[in-house]
Design a protein around this motif. Structure first.
Motif, PDB file in Angstrom:
ATOM      1  N   GLY A 116      37.317  26.860  40.525  1.00 13.99           N
ATOM      2  CA  GLY A 116      36.549  26.286  41.618  1.00 13.99           C
ATOM      3  C   GLY A 116      37.417  25.485  42.566  1.00 13.99           C
ATOM      4  O   GLY A 116      38.652  25.608  42.566  1.00 13.99           O
ATOM      5  N   GLU A 117      36.786  24.648  43.337  1.00 17.12           N
ATOM      6  CA  GLU A 117      37.442  23.901  44.403  1.00 17.12           C
ATOM      7  C   GLU A 117      38.728  23.215  43.941  1.00 17.12           C
ATOM      8  O   GLU A 117      38.772  22.574  42.905  1.00 17.12           O
ATOM      9  N   GLY A 118      39.775  23.423  44.744  1.00 17.73           N
ATOM     10  CA  GLY A 118      41.066  22.792  44.489  1.00 17.73           C
ATOM     11  C   GLY A 118      41.959  23.548  43.537  1.00 17.73           C
ATOM     12  O   GLY A 118      43.141  23.231  43.415  1.00 17.73           O
ATOM     13  N   GLU A 119      41.418  24.558  42.871  1.00 17.06           N
ATOM     14  CA  GLU A 119      42.236  25.311  41.916  1.00 17.06           C
ATOM     15  C   GLU A 119      42.983  26.435  42.637  1.00 17.06           C
ATOM     16  O   GLU A 119      42.603  26.861  43.719  1.00 17.06           O
ATOM     17  N   ILE A 120      44.051  26.872  42.003  1.00  9.49           N
ATOM     18  CA  ILE A 120      44.943  27.851  42.617  1.00  9.49           C
ATOM     19  C   ILE A 120      45.041  29.110  41.769  1.00  9.49           C
ATOM     20  O   ILE A 120      44.782  29.081  40.565  1.00  9.49           O
ATOM     21  N   PHE A 121      45.445  30.192  42.420  1.00  9.47           N
ATOM     22  CA  PHE A 121      45.717  31.433  41.700  1.00  9.47           C
ATOM     23  C   PHE A 121      46.622  32.309  42.550  1.00  9.47           C
ATOM     24  O   PHE A 121      46.725  32.143  43.757  1.00  9.47           O
ATOM     25  N   GLY A 122      47.324  33.222  41.889  1.00 10.55           N
ATOM     26  CA  GLY A 122      48.193  34.155  42.594  1.00 10.55           C
ATOM     27  C   GLY A 122      49.571  33.619  42.904  1.00 10.55           C
ATOM     28  O   GLY A 122      50.346  34.261  43.620  1.00 10.55           O
ATOM     29  N   GLU A 123      49.913  32.449  42.366  1.00 13.25           N
ATOM     30  CA  GLU A 123      51.195  31.825  42.707  1.00 13.25           C
ATOM     31  C   GLU A 123      52.406  32.653  42.253  1.00 13.25           C
ATOM     32  O   GLU A 123      53.458  32.587  42.879  1.00 13.25           O
ATOM     33  N   MET A 124      52.259  33.453  41.210  1.00 10.99           N
ATOM     34  CA  MET A 124      53.396  34.261  40.749  1.00 10.99           C
ATOM     35  C   MET A 124      53.834  35.259  41.815  1.00 10.99           C
ATOM     36  O   MET A 124      55.000  35.623  41.885  1.00 10.99           O
ATOM     37  N   SER A 125      52.902  35.678  42.664  1.00 12.38           N
ATOM     38  CA  SER A 125      53.244  36.670  43.691  1.00 12.38           C
ATOM     39  C   SER A 125      54.187  36.119  44.751  1.00 12.38           C
ATOM     40  O   SER A 125      54.791  36.882  45.498  1.00 12.38           O
ATOM     41  N   LEU A 126      54.325  34.796  44.832  1.00 12.70           N
ATOM     42  CA  LEU A 126      55.270  34.222  45.790  1.00 12.70           C
ATOM     43  C   LEU A 126      56.718  34.428  45.361  1.00 12.70           C
ATOM     44  O   LEU A 126      57.621  34.416  46.185  1.00 12.70           O
ATOM     45  N   ILE A 127      56.922  34.618  44.050  1.00  9.19           N
ATOM     46  CA  ILE A 127      58.297  34.732  43.556  1.00  9.19           C
ATOM     47  C   ILE A 127      58.581  36.010  42.778  1.00  9.19           C
ATOM     48  O   ILE A 127      59.712  36.256  42.398  1.00  9.19           O
ATOM     49  N   SER A 128      57.565  36.838  42.561  1.00 15.17           N
ATOM     50  CA  SER A 128      57.749  38.060  41.784  1.00 15.17           C
ATOM     51  C   SER A 128      57.173  39.260  42.525  1.00 15.17           C
ATOM     52  O   SER A 128      56.149  39.158  43.197  1.00 15.17           O
ATOM     53  N   ASP A 129      57.840  40.402  42.367  1.00 22.30           N
ATOM     54  CA  ASP A 129      57.341  41.650  42.948  1.00 22.30           C
ATOM     55  C   ASP A 129      56.364  42.373  42.030  1.00 22.30           C
ATOM     56  O   ASP A 129      55.908  43.462  42.355  1.00 22.30           O
ATOM     57  N   ALA A 130      56.052  41.785  40.876  1.00 25.92           N
ATOM     58  CA  ALA A 130      55.160  42.432  39.918  1.00 25.92           C
ATOM     59  C   ALA A 130      53.770  42.616  40.524  1.00 25.92           C
ATOM     60  O   ALA A 130      53.311  41.780  41.307  1.00 25.92           O
ATOM     61  N   PRO A 131      53.100  43.709  40.155  1.00 28.38           N
ATOM     62  CA  PRO A 131      51.731  43.897  40.650  1.00 28.38           C
ATOM     63  C   PRO A 131      50.795  42.863  40.036  1.00 28.38           C
ATOM     64  O   PRO A 131      51.118  42.228  39.032  1.00 28.38           O
ATOM     65  N   ARG A 132      49.645  42.706  40.647  1.00 28.27           N
ATOM     66  CA  ARG A 132      48.640  41.767  40.133  1.00 28.27           C
ATOM     67  C   ARG A 132      48.297  42.120  38.683  1.00 28.27           C
ATOM     68  O   ARG A 132      48.095  43.284  38.356  1.00 28.27           O
ATOM     69  N   SER A 133      48.204  41.093  37.860  1.00 24.65           N
ATOM     70  CA  SER A 133      47.934  41.303  36.436  1.00 24.65           C
ATOM     71  C   SER A 133      46.454  41.156  36.102  1.00 24.65           C
ATOM     72  O   SER A 133      46.061  41.287  34.947  1.00 24.65           O
ATOM     73  N   SER A 134      45.629  40.900  37.123  1.00 22.08           N
ATOM     74  CA  SER A 134      44.205  40.698  36.876  1.00 22.08           C
ATOM     75  C   SER A 134      43.411  40.998  38.140  1.00 22.08           C
ATOM     76  O   SER A 134      43.975  41.322  39.175  1.00 22.08           O
ATOM     77  N   ASN A 135      42.104  40.877  38.007  1.00 19.66           N
ATOM     78  CA  ASN A 135      41.170  41.061  39.120  1.00 19.66           C
ATOM     79  C   ASN A 135      40.636  39.692  39.524  1.00 19.66           C
ATOM     80  O   ASN A 135      40.515  38.804  38.682  1.00 19.66           O
TER      81      ASN A 135
END
Length: 185
Positions: free
Chosen positions: A74-93
């Motif tokens: 919810g509010e204030g929480e983060i996600f997807g930060e690994m994509s800033l430093i890795s070329d790996a595809p998304r590991s979840s939906n």
């Protein structure tokens, strides 16, 4: 959308006011509606997100076809930060479960900070590393607890098998004594 929520983000909380202004100019605001998919497992990871308001659900595709809920944020929480430093595809939906808004920092905008604002870029990378270290530590503890539980369950199973074997031997002896003949196990 509240600057305070953005300012309190774990990746930006220790930036100077000037550095924060630089970050704020790099993020996009995105409105999202219930059911809207932010990304799917296997997609190219190209952005990091902060929930300004609303809620999301993160799921993992399982081999039997169902989606396992791994987080609700919810509010204030983060996600997807690994994509800033890795070329790996998304590991979840990721899908919105409540109307809201996101701040999005694309990988290209993040990488441009390396050229235009190296101290900001460095601080964010350091904060990502600290966050990932914390998550790894938590996961290590959780895996250790699961392995301990599995070992305990295996020991309980061995004990149960021994008790069943002894019970079977005792029962066979009892049946032999009743029938006077031999009974095969």
């Amino acid at each position: 959308m509240s600057d305070e929520t953005l300012r309190n983000c774990i990746l930006f909380h220790d930036l100077s006011d000037e550095q924060f202004t630089c970050v704020k100019q790099s993020v996009e605001e995105l409105p999202c509606r219930i059911g809207e998919v932010v990304f799917e497992e296997g997609d190219k990871g190209d952005a990091f997100y902060i929930i300004s308001d609303g809620a999301i659900k993160i799921t993992k595709n399982m081999p039997d076809g169902h989606k396992l809920v791994v987080a609700q944020l919810g509010e204030g929480e983060i996600f997807g930060e690994m994509s800033l430093i890795s070329d790996a595809p998304r590991s979840s939906n990721c899908v919105f479960t409540q109307n809201g808004n996101l701040w999005k920092l694309s990988r290209s905008r993040f990488e441009s900070l390396q050229e235009s604002a190296l101290p900001v870029y460095t601080a964010i990378v350091r904060n990502i590393a600290a966050l990932l270290c914390d998550r790894l530590s938590t996961m290590t503890s959780e895996v250790a607890a699961l392995l301990d539980e599995l070992e305990s369950t295996e020991q309980d199973m061995e004990s149960l098998e021994n008790q069943l074997s002894k019970g079977k031997v005792g029962l066979m002896g009892f049946l032999r004594s009743l029938g006077g003949g031999q009974t095969e196990a």
